[in-house]
Design a protein around this motif. Sequence first.
Motif, PDB file in Angstrom:
ATOM      1  N   ALA A 279      11.492 -15.970  18.832  1.00  0.00           N
ATOM      2  CA  ALA A 279      11.408 -17.441  19.342  1.00  0.00           C
ATOM      3  C   ALA A 279      11.253 -17.694  20.748  1.00  0.00           C
ATOM      4  O   ALA A 279       9.497 -18.320  20.630  1.00  0.00           O
ATOM      5  CB  ALA A 279      12.992 -18.230  19.222  1.00  0.00           C
ATOM      6  N   PRO A 280      11.742 -16.822  21.588  1.00  0.00           N
ATOM      7  CA  PRO A 280      10.948 -17.217  22.996  1.00  0.00           C
ATOM      8  C   PRO A 280       9.345 -16.712  22.719  1.00  0.00           C
ATOM      9  O   PRO A 280       8.846 -17.692  23.454  1.00  0.00           O
ATOM     10  CB  PRO A 280      11.562 -15.818  23.719  1.00  0.00           C
ATOM     11  CG  PRO A 280      12.913 -15.740  23.093  1.00  0.00           C
ATOM     12  CD  PRO A 280      12.422 -15.726  21.351  1.00  0.00           C
ATOM     13  N   GLU A 281       8.643 -15.494  21.833  1.00  0.00           N
ATOM     14  CA  GLU A 281       6.786 -15.775  22.302  1.00  0.00           C
ATOM     15  C   GLU A 281       6.517 -16.753  21.099  1.00  0.00           C
ATOM     16  O   GLU A 281       5.280 -17.316  21.686  1.00  0.00           O
ATOM     17  CB  GLU A 281       6.362 -14.031  21.529  1.00  0.00           C
ATOM     18  CG  GLU A 281       5.639 -13.912  22.435  1.00  0.00           C
ATOM     19  CD  GLU A 281       5.081 -12.416  22.129  1.00  0.00           C
ATOM     20  OE1 GLU A 281       5.887 -11.965  20.960  1.00  0.00           O
ATOM     21  OE2 GLU A 281       4.082 -13.143  20.757  1.00  0.00           O
ATOM     22  N   ALA A 282       7.434 -17.400  20.556  1.00  0.00           N
ATOM     23  CA  ALA A 282       6.386 -18.402  19.528  1.00  0.00           C
ATOM     24  C   ALA A 282       6.658 -19.266  19.820  1.00  0.00           C
ATOM     25  O   ALA A 282       5.629 -20.246  19.664  1.00  0.00           O
ATOM     26  CB  ALA A 282       7.206 -18.036  17.715  1.00  0.00           C
ATOM     27  N   LEU A 283       7.759 -20.208  20.656  1.00  0.00           N
ATOM     28  CA  LEU A 283       8.420 -21.329  20.612  1.00  0.00           C
ATOM     29  C   LEU A 283       8.145 -21.803  22.568  1.00  0.00           C
ATOM     30  O   LEU A 283       7.900 -22.118  22.477  1.00  0.00           O
ATOM     31  CB  LEU A 283       9.314 -21.184  19.902  1.00  0.00           C
ATOM     32  CG  LEU A 283       9.370 -21.180  18.696  1.00  0.00           C
ATOM     33  CD1 LEU A 283      10.920 -21.930  17.698  1.00  0.00           C
ATOM     34  CD2 LEU A 283       8.701 -22.464  17.550  1.00  0.00           C
ATOM     35  N   GLY A 284       9.051 -20.020  22.886  1.00  0.00           N
ATOM     36  CA  GLY A 284       8.684 -20.356  23.965  1.00  0.00           C
ATOM     37  C   GLY A 284      10.357 -21.379  24.212  1.00  0.00           C
ATOM     38  O   GLY A 284      10.465 -20.754  25.515  1.00  0.00           O
TER      39      GLY A 284
ATOM     40  N   ARG B 178      19.646 -13.671  11.956  1.00  0.00           N
ATOM     41  CA  ARG B 178      20.124 -14.583  13.637  1.00  0.00           C
ATOM     42  C   ARG B 178      18.868 -13.443  14.643  1.00  0.00           C
ATOM     43  O   ARG B 178      18.328 -14.122  15.510  1.00  0.00           O
ATOM     44  CB  ARG B 178      21.092 -14.391  13.905  1.00  0.00           C
ATOM     45  CG  ARG B 178      22.021 -15.893  13.870  1.00  0.00           C
ATOM     46  CD  ARG B 178      22.996 -15.189  14.235  1.00  0.00           C
ATOM     47  NE  ARG B 178      24.140 -16.390  12.918  1.00  0.00           N
ATOM     48  CZ  ARG B 178      24.394 -17.869  12.890  1.00  0.00           C
ATOM     49  NH1 ARG B 178      23.780 -18.576  13.950  1.00  0.00           N
ATOM     50  NH2 ARG B 178      24.766 -18.194  11.725  1.00  0.00           N
ATOM     51  N   GLU B 179      19.146 -11.853  14.761  1.00  0.00           N
ATOM     52  CA  GLU B 179      18.291 -11.405  14.954  1.00  0.00           C
ATOM     53  C   GLU B 179      17.376 -11.749  15.535  1.00  0.00           C
ATOM     54  O   GLU B 179      16.353 -11.721  16.075  1.00  0.00           O
ATOM     55  CB  GLU B 179      18.675  -9.895  14.323  1.00  0.00           C
ATOM     56  CG  GLU B 179      20.095  -9.581  14.920  1.00  0.00           C
ATOM     57  CD  GLU B 179      20.193  -8.109  14.311  1.00  0.00           C
ATOM     58  OE1 GLU B 179      21.713  -7.844  14.653  1.00  0.00           O
ATOM     59  OE2 GLU B 179      19.598  -7.280  13.319  1.00  0.00           O
ATOM     60  N   ALA B 180      16.614 -11.934  14.022  1.00  0.00           N
ATOM     61  CA  ALA B 180      14.894 -11.759  13.971  1.00  0.00           C
ATOM     62  C   ALA B 180      14.055 -12.812  14.623  1.00  0.00           C
ATOM     63  O   ALA B 180      13.240 -13.598  15.151  1.00  0.00           O
ATOM     64  CB  ALA B 180      14.611 -11.963  12.385  1.00  0.00           C
ATOM     65  N   LEU B 181      15.349 -14.305  14.630  1.00  0.00           N
ATOM     66  CA  LEU B 181      15.471 -15.365  14.828  1.00  0.00           C
ATOM     67  C   LEU B 181      15.261 -15.401  16.489  1.00  0.00           C
ATOM     68  O   LEU B 181      14.373 -15.871  17.333  1.00  0.00           O
ATOM     69  CB  LEU B 181      15.758 -16.461  14.713  1.00  0.00           C
ATOM     70  CG  LEU B 181      16.119 -18.294  14.854  1.00  0.00           C
ATOM     71  CD1 LEU B 181      14.827 -18.572  14.338  1.00  0.00           C
ATOM     72  CD2 LEU B 181      16.644 -18.995  14.731  1.00  0.00           C
TER      73      LEU B 181
ATOM     74  N   GLY C 143       8.950 -29.205  16.849  1.00  0.00           N
ATOM     75  CA  GLY C 143       9.986 -28.942  16.478  1.00  0.00           C
ATOM     76  C   GLY C 143       9.078 -28.031  14.822  1.00  0.00           C
ATOM     77  O   GLY C 143      10.087 -27.467  14.044  1.00  0.00           O
ATOM     78  N   ASP C 144       8.182 -29.169  14.320  1.00  0.00           N
ATOM     79  CA  ASP C 144       7.446 -27.839  13.450  1.00  0.00           C
ATOM     80  C   ASP C 144       7.679 -26.995  13.474  1.00  0.00           C
ATOM     81  O   ASP C 144       7.514 -26.229  12.519  1.00  0.00           O
ATOM     82  CB  ASP C 144       5.840 -28.554  13.167  1.00  0.00           C
ATOM     83  CG  ASP C 144       6.066 -30.717  12.210  1.00  0.00           C
ATOM     84  OD1 ASP C 144       7.668 -30.583  12.163  1.00  0.00           O
ATOM     85  OD2 ASP C 144       5.140 -30.526  12.179  1.00  0.00           O
ATOM     86  N   ALA C 145       6.772 -26.028  14.636  1.00  0.00           N
ATOM     87  CA  ALA C 145       6.616 -25.099  14.797  1.00  0.00           C
ATOM     88  C   ALA C 145       8.166 -24.095  14.735  1.00  0.00           C
ATOM     89  O   ALA C 145       8.059 -22.569  14.321  1.00  0.00           O
ATOM     90  CB  ALA C 145       6.299 -24.378  16.033  1.00  0.00           C
ATOM     91  N   VAL C 146       9.202 -25.028  14.803  1.00  0.00           N
ATOM     92  CA  VAL C 146      10.499 -24.291  15.004  1.00  0.00           C
ATOM     93  C   VAL C 146      10.863 -24.117  12.884  1.00  0.00           C
ATOM     94  O   VAL C 146      11.008 -22.822  12.740  1.00  0.00           O
ATOM     95  CB  VAL C 146      11.436 -24.883  15.520  1.00  0.00           C
ATOM     96  CG1 VAL C 146      13.042 -24.078  14.980  1.00  0.00           C
ATOM     97  CG2 VAL C 146      11.821 -24.879  17.074  1.00  0.00           C
ATOM     98  N   LEU C 147      10.391 -25.192  12.769  1.00  0.00           N
ATOM     99  CA  LEU C 147      10.525 -24.657  11.076  1.00  0.00           C
ATOM    100  C   LEU C 147       9.647 -23.708  10.459  1.00  0.00           C
ATOM    101  O   LEU C 147       9.939 -22.471   9.342  1.00  0.00           O
ATOM    102  CB  LEU C 147      10.518 -25.990  10.394  1.00  0.00           C
ATOM    103  CG  LEU C 147      12.020 -27.581  10.708  1.00  0.00           C
ATOM    104  CD1 LEU C 147      10.697 -28.910  10.506  1.00  0.00           C
ATOM    105  CD2 LEU C 147      12.810 -27.041  10.526  1.00  0.00           C
ATOM    106  N   VAL C 148       9.147 -23.555  10.608  1.00  0.00           N
ATOM    107  CA  VAL C 148       7.676 -22.712  10.691  1.00  0.00           C
ATOM    108  C   VAL C 148       8.402 -21.484  10.779  1.00  0.00           C
ATOM    109  O   VAL C 148       8.439 -20.067   9.305  1.00  0.00           O
ATOM    110  CB  VAL C 148       6.223 -23.459  10.672  1.00  0.00           C
ATOM    111  CG1 VAL C 148       5.231 -22.211   9.746  1.00  0.00           C
ATOM    112  CG2 VAL C 148       5.587 -24.207  10.246  1.00  0.00           C
TER     113      VAL C 148
END
Length: 416
Positions: A362-367, A355-358, A306-311
Amino acid sequence: MTRWCLGGRHLPMLAIPGYAGPSPLAQALLPMTLDPPTLSAVLLVQLVVLATALPLMTGLRRGAPVVWATAALWVQAGSWLAVLATGWAGEAAAALSYALGSLSFVLTLRAVEGWLGPRPLMRWAWGLPLALVVVFAIGHDVPWLRRGVSNLLMATSLAVLVLGLLAPAPTAPAASRRWRWVLATPMALLGLLTLARGVLGLDASADYPSLRGGHPIALGVLTVGSFATVLSALAFLAAWRGEAEALLEAAAQTDPLTGLDNRRALEQRGDALIANARRHGDTLLALMIDLDHFKQVNDRHGHAQGDAVLVLLADILRELMRPGDCAARLGGEEFVVLLGRTRSDGAEAFDRRLREALQARAPEALGFFVDFSAGWSVLRPGDRDVHDLLQRADAALYLAKGDGRGCLRGEPGGAP
Ligand SMILES: Nc1nc2c(ncn2[C@@H]2O[C@H](COP(=O)(O)OP(=O)(O)OP(=O)(O)O)[C@@H](O)[C@H]2O)c(=O)[nH]1
């Protein structure tokens, strides 16, 4: 008769052959026994005490400038120890005293650079102690080099330090001006006295003010050196306090997880941006962003993810905004960006890029994918402060959540 005494006891080690006491002029100016070795020894003790006390007073979490400043005090102590040793160690000690003295002023300049930002001639200044070693190496039996040029190089070290203290420092707090002057004044005085020694040292027929003799200029160097030492330590403490205050101020305005501004900083910067926009007749847009179903993210993937999403969201916001814009985390999963010179169509463009950047990262940074809802508002003439602007952006965000999330909505009533 030898006049060198410390605490009433004669110190034969410090006796200077041929020294007949202070000159008549020095005695007329100061009708007391101010013998140079006693003054040098007191100066040495002062330096050792202050160099020991400074790190104790600033604590373990001191920054690099205090370390440089402490090193400067120790090196200056070494220089005066060498001055005292010239009575029996001769020219080698004299060379060491000049090189260490000059080095200590360069170390002080390095500390000042840490507090004030880049200083003029900093790189060149390191060459001055080296040049002094060379002067003594080639000119140990050439009086005008040994006495004249060496003092002129020392005076140059002091001039570079004074220049570094007084040169403009746009990023330094205004309060730094006080300690800069407190340090620059005795250093400038010391520089002038050293310059005078250098000029007299160039002339073989002149009465050279040796630091082991009673010439008024030599006594001046020792006296000014003494209060310059105390004022240096005071200035270092004031500079360190300013450094600590700036760190605290930054911490009080920063969200520790993402490094973005926090609510307090947003309020300050928001009001400044509003004032600026009104002064220039510009628009100002607020975009409030709230991650969707963030509770589920925490529940499914854990608090650390969750923290990683915020960062990640904070990093993307920082990359997308222009210099002068402001991004803040209000708390939890809620963020605000204030975009200068931007209208409602700019809100749509910024929302789309975010939105596009997220979605791309997200898939690579968070899974996993994450999405957000957003609401915008534009500054109106009747807005009293940033709260009025944010209230409408919040109402728009509420509409976006109500419309199924993952979208952008404008303030109720549309753009003014
Ligand atoms: N990992 C993490 N979670 C936080 C932090 N601050 C708040 N949260 C969590 O964020 C979640 C917010 O939940 P809600 O307010 O229900 O919002 P939501 O689940 O995103 O629902 P909607 O906004 O309606 O889409 C809560 O579970 C909080 O514990 C934080 O710093 N780190």
